[in-house]
Write a protein that holds these residues in place. Structure first.
Motif, PDB file in Angstrom:
ATOM      1  N   HIS A  27       0.837  -1.204   0.000  1.00  0.00           N
ATOM      2  CA  HIS A  27       0.000   0.000   0.000  1.00  0.00           C
ATOM      3  C   HIS A  27       0.874   1.258   0.000  1.00  0.00           C
ATOM      4  O   HIS A  27       0.545   2.242  -0.667  1.00  0.00           O
ATOM      5  CB  HIS A  27      -0.955   0.010   1.195  1.00  0.00           C
ATOM      6  N   GLN A  28       1.973   1.215   0.727  1.00  0.00           N
ATOM      7  CA  GLN A  28       2.906   2.348   0.722  1.00  0.00           C
ATOM      8  C   GLN A  28       3.507   2.530  -0.671  1.00  0.00           C
ATOM      9  O   GLN A  28       3.632   3.654  -1.161  1.00  0.00           O
ATOM     10  CB  GLN A  28       4.020   2.131   1.747  1.00  0.00           C
ATOM     11  N   ALA A  29       3.860   1.432  -1.318  1.00  0.00           N
ATOM     12  CA  ALA A  29       4.438   1.494  -2.669  1.00  0.00           C
ATOM     13  C   ALA A  29       3.432   2.039  -3.669  1.00  0.00           C
ATOM     14  O   ALA A  29       3.795   2.777  -4.597  1.00  0.00           O
ATOM     15  CB  ALA A  29       4.903   0.104  -3.100  1.00  0.00           C
ATOM     16  N   GLU A  30       2.173   1.694  -3.464  1.00  0.00           N
ATOM     17  CA  GLU A  30       1.098   2.110  -4.363  1.00  0.00           C
ATOM     18  C   GLU A  30       0.992   3.639  -4.448  1.00  0.00           C
ATOM     19  O   GLU A  30       0.710   4.182  -5.512  1.00  0.00           O
ATOM     20  CB  GLU A  30      -0.208   1.510  -3.836  1.00  0.00           C
ATOM     21  N   LYS A  87       7.876   2.992 -15.159  1.00  0.00           N
ATOM     22  CA  LYS A  87       6.459   3.003 -15.525  1.00  0.00           C
ATOM     23  C   LYS A  87       5.599   2.844 -14.278  1.00  0.00           C
ATOM     24  O   LYS A  87       6.064   2.382 -13.242  1.00  0.00           O
ATOM     25  CB  LYS A  87       6.164   1.877 -16.516  1.00  0.00           C
ATOM     26  N   SER A  88       4.339   3.204 -14.403  1.00  0.00           N
ATOM     27  CA  SER A  88       3.411   3.066 -13.283  1.00  0.00           C
ATOM     28  C   SER A  88       3.149   1.591 -12.984  1.00  0.00           C
ATOM     29  O   SER A  88       2.816   0.806 -13.878  1.00  0.00           O
ATOM     30  CB  SER A  88       2.082   3.756 -13.596  1.00  0.00           C
ATOM     31  N   ALA A  89       3.283   1.239 -11.726  1.00  0.00           N
ATOM     32  CA  ALA A  89       3.057  -0.153 -11.300  1.00  0.00           C
ATOM     33  C   ALA A  89       1.796  -0.268 -10.452  1.00  0.00           C
ATOM     34  O   ALA A  89       1.527  -1.321  -9.896  1.00  0.00           O
ATOM     35  CB  ALA A  89       4.265  -0.650 -10.528  1.00  0.00           C
ATOM     36  N   THR A  90       1.017   0.798 -10.367  1.00  0.00           N
ATOM     37  CA  THR A  90      -0.136   0.845  -9.465  1.00  0.00           C
ATOM     38  C   THR A  90      -1.115  -0.307  -9.689  1.00  0.00           C
ATOM     39  O   THR A  90      -1.534  -0.963  -8.738  1.00  0.00           O
ATOM     40  CB  THR A  90      -0.871   2.191  -9.597  1.00  0.00           C
ATOM     41  N   GLU A  91      -1.484  -0.570 -10.935  1.00  0.00           N
ATOM     42  CA  GLU A  91      -2.456  -1.636 -11.204  1.00  0.00           C
ATOM     43  C   GLU A  91      -1.891  -3.014 -10.858  1.00  0.00           C
ATOM     44  O   GLU A  91      -2.607  -3.864 -10.336  1.00  0.00           O
ATOM     45  CB  GLU A  91      -2.928  -1.586 -12.661  1.00  0.00           C
ATOM     46  N   LYS A  92      -0.615  -3.227 -11.134  1.00  0.00           N
ATOM     47  CA  LYS A  92       0.014  -4.515 -10.776  1.00  0.00           C
ATOM     48  C   LYS A  92       0.104  -4.667  -9.262  1.00  0.00           C
ATOM     49  O   LYS A  92      -0.046  -5.761  -8.731  1.00  0.00           O
ATOM     50  CB  LYS A  92       1.412  -4.635 -11.387  1.00  0.00           C
ATOM     51  N   ILE A  93       0.349  -3.560  -8.572  1.00  0.00           N
ATOM     52  CA  ILE A  93       0.404  -3.614  -7.108  1.00  0.00           C
ATOM     53  C   ILE A  93      -0.964  -3.997  -6.558  1.00  0.00           C
ATOM     54  O   ILE A  93      -1.076  -4.854  -5.675  1.00  0.00           O
ATOM     55  CB  ILE A  93       0.893  -2.277  -6.520  1.00  0.00           C
ATOM     56  N   LYS A  94      -2.017  -3.396  -7.109  1.00  0.00           N
ATOM     57  CA  LYS A  94      -3.382  -3.723  -6.661  1.00  0.00           C
ATOM     58  C   LYS A  94      -3.706  -5.197  -6.905  1.00  0.00           C
ATOM     59  O   LYS A  94      -4.287  -5.858  -6.044  1.00  0.00           O
ATOM     60  CB  LYS A  94      -4.397  -2.830  -7.378  1.00  0.00           C
ATOM     61  N   SER A  95      -3.321  -5.708  -8.071  1.00  0.00           N
ATOM     62  CA  SER A  95      -3.616  -7.124  -8.347  1.00  0.00           C
ATOM     63  C   SER A  95      -2.759  -8.051  -7.485  1.00  0.00           C
ATOM     64  O   SER A  95      -3.207  -9.132  -7.097  1.00  0.00           O
ATOM     65  CB  SER A  95      -3.435  -7.438  -9.838  1.00  0.00           C
ATOM     66  N   THR A  96      -1.553  -7.604  -7.149  1.00  0.00           N
ATOM     67  CA  THR A  96      -0.700  -8.378  -6.238  1.00  0.00           C
ATOM     68  C   THR A  96      -1.338  -8.463  -4.860  1.00  0.00           C
ATOM     69  O   THR A  96      -1.393  -9.540  -4.257  1.00  0.00           O
ATOM     70  CB  THR A  96       0.706  -7.741  -6.128  1.00  0.00           C
TER      71      THR A  96
END
Length: 108
Positions: A27-30, A87-96
């Motif tokens: 969540h912090q990384a997001e 690049k933005s990793a937000t969506e991958k972080i959410k799916s992780t």
């Protein structure tokens, strides 16, 4: 003294049955402008996560839990690759995070 330091560094003592710390780091990384160090920290934490099913649960649940853990690890690797490329990793972080929660669900 040296012997006690070796014992403290033992990977088996670092293992955890709780996924909350890893998810908090994700969540912090997001929301971070510099997610890569946090993603790498989460990867290290997740390597010590032990998703074993306890009690009278069936072997199938244990296999499903391990399957979700492997899927979460793959998604986390993809998020790290995106962040490494700037690049933005937000969506991958959410799916992780979602996959990690699934791996933890089978434990109850």
């Amino acid at each position: 003294m040296l012997g006690s330091m070796i014992v403290l560094a033992s990977p088996s003592l670092l293992a955890t049955d709780s996924i909350d710390e890893v998810i908090d780091t994700l969540h912090q990384a997001e929301t971070s402008t510099e997610p890569l160090p946090l993603l790498e920290k989460a990867q290290d934490q997740y390597q010590h996560y032990n998703p074993k099913v306890g009690g009278g649960h069936h072997i199938a649940n244990n296999r499903a839990t391990k399957g979700h853990k492997e899927a979460a690890e793959a998604r986390l690797q993809e998020a790290i690759a995106l962040a490494t490329d700037g690049k933005s990793a937000t969506e991958k972080i959410k799916s992780t995070i979602a996959e990690m929660r699934l791996s933890a669900e089978f434990k109850h």
